[in-house]
Enzyme design. Structure first.
Site, short mmCIF file in Angstrom:
data_model
loop_
_atom_site.label_atom_id
_atom_site.label_comp_id
_atom_site.label_asym_id
_atom_site.label_seq_id
_atom_site.Cartn_x
_atom_site.Cartn_y
_atom_site.Cartn_z
N HIS A 62 -6.21 31.33 53.32
CA HIS A 62 -5.87 31.53 54.73
C HIS A 62 -4.64 30.67 55.05
CE1 HIS A 62 -10.09 32.94 56.23
NE2 HIS A 62 -9.74 33.52 55.11
N GLU A 64 -4.04 28.59 57.37
CA GLU A 64 -4.37 27.20 57.69
C GLU A 64 -4.61 26.37 56.43
OE1 GLU A 64 -5.68 30.06 58.89
OE2 GLU A 64 -6.93 29.64 60.63
N CYS A 92 -11.17 30.28 61.53
CA CYS A 92 -12.54 30.59 61.17
C CYS A 92 -13.29 29.29 60.85
CB CYS A 92 -12.55 31.52 59.95
SG CYS A 92 -12.00 30.72 58.43
N CYS A 95 -11.77 27.28 57.84
CA CYS A 95 -10.52 26.59 58.18
C CYS A 95 -10.78 25.44 59.15
CB CYS A 95 -9.51 27.57 58.75
SG CYS A 95 -8.96 28.79 57.53
#
EC number: 3.5.4.33
Length: 175
Positions: A62, A64, A92, A95
């Site tokens: 992801h 992040e 999410c 993260c």
């Protein structure tokens, strides 16, 4: 490796979110969900990233996580103290957990995520009273722009899926 940009002005949240949006566009160009992240300290970009779990076959890739990993390498420390992470989509749970462990000071995000958002929409990991580190949150920065990009991406994805399904059906009808 991400280069560090030194600036002399005190840029605001919208400035850094626009950089995250540019990164999200890079993800979209590669067929990834358009999410971008920029890690900033003292008005400098420390690290950045964009989504590429599909390309890398990596569920943790992801935006992040990429930015946090690169930030740790850049600072030579897994603690990213006194940093702000700018992300186009509310993080999410995975993260958000990484943000708590990295000890970022602040999160600024664009679009809310009512299905998986862990910064207050579905659950608030970042300010949960049981956590040993609390993160300041500013949500909704350039939210319309971030949300529109995501909506357009998923609309295009649905249309592609529908066209592929129709093509397969036509191929099965042929003798």
């Amino acid at each position: 490796m991400t280069e560090i940009y030194t600036v002399t002005e005190n840029y605001n949240d919208e400035y850094w979110m626009r950089r995250a949006i540019k990164l999200a566009m890079q993800a979209q160009e590669k067929g990834e969900i358009p999410v971008g992240a920029v890690l900033v300290a003292d008005n400098e970009i420390i690290a950045e990233g964009f989504n590429h779990p599909i390309t890398d076959h990596d569920p943790t890739a992801h935006a992040e996580i990429i930015a946090l990993r690169r930030g740790g390498m850049q600072l030579q420390n897994y603690r990213l103290l006194n940093t702000t992470l700018y992300v186009t989509l509310e993080p999410c749970i995975m993260c958000a957990g990484a943000m708590v462990h990295s000890r970022i000071q602040r999160l600024v995000y664009g679009a809310s995520d009512m299905k998986t958002g862990a910064a207050g929409s579905l659950i608030d990991i970042l300010r949960h009273p049981g956590m040993n580190h609390q993160i300041d949150i500013t949500g909704g920065v350039l939210a319309q722009e971030c949300s529109s990009m995501l909506s357009a991406f998923f609309k295009q994805r649905r249309e592609q899926h529908k066209a592929l399904k129709k093509l397969k059906a036509q191929q099965q009808e042929m003798p």
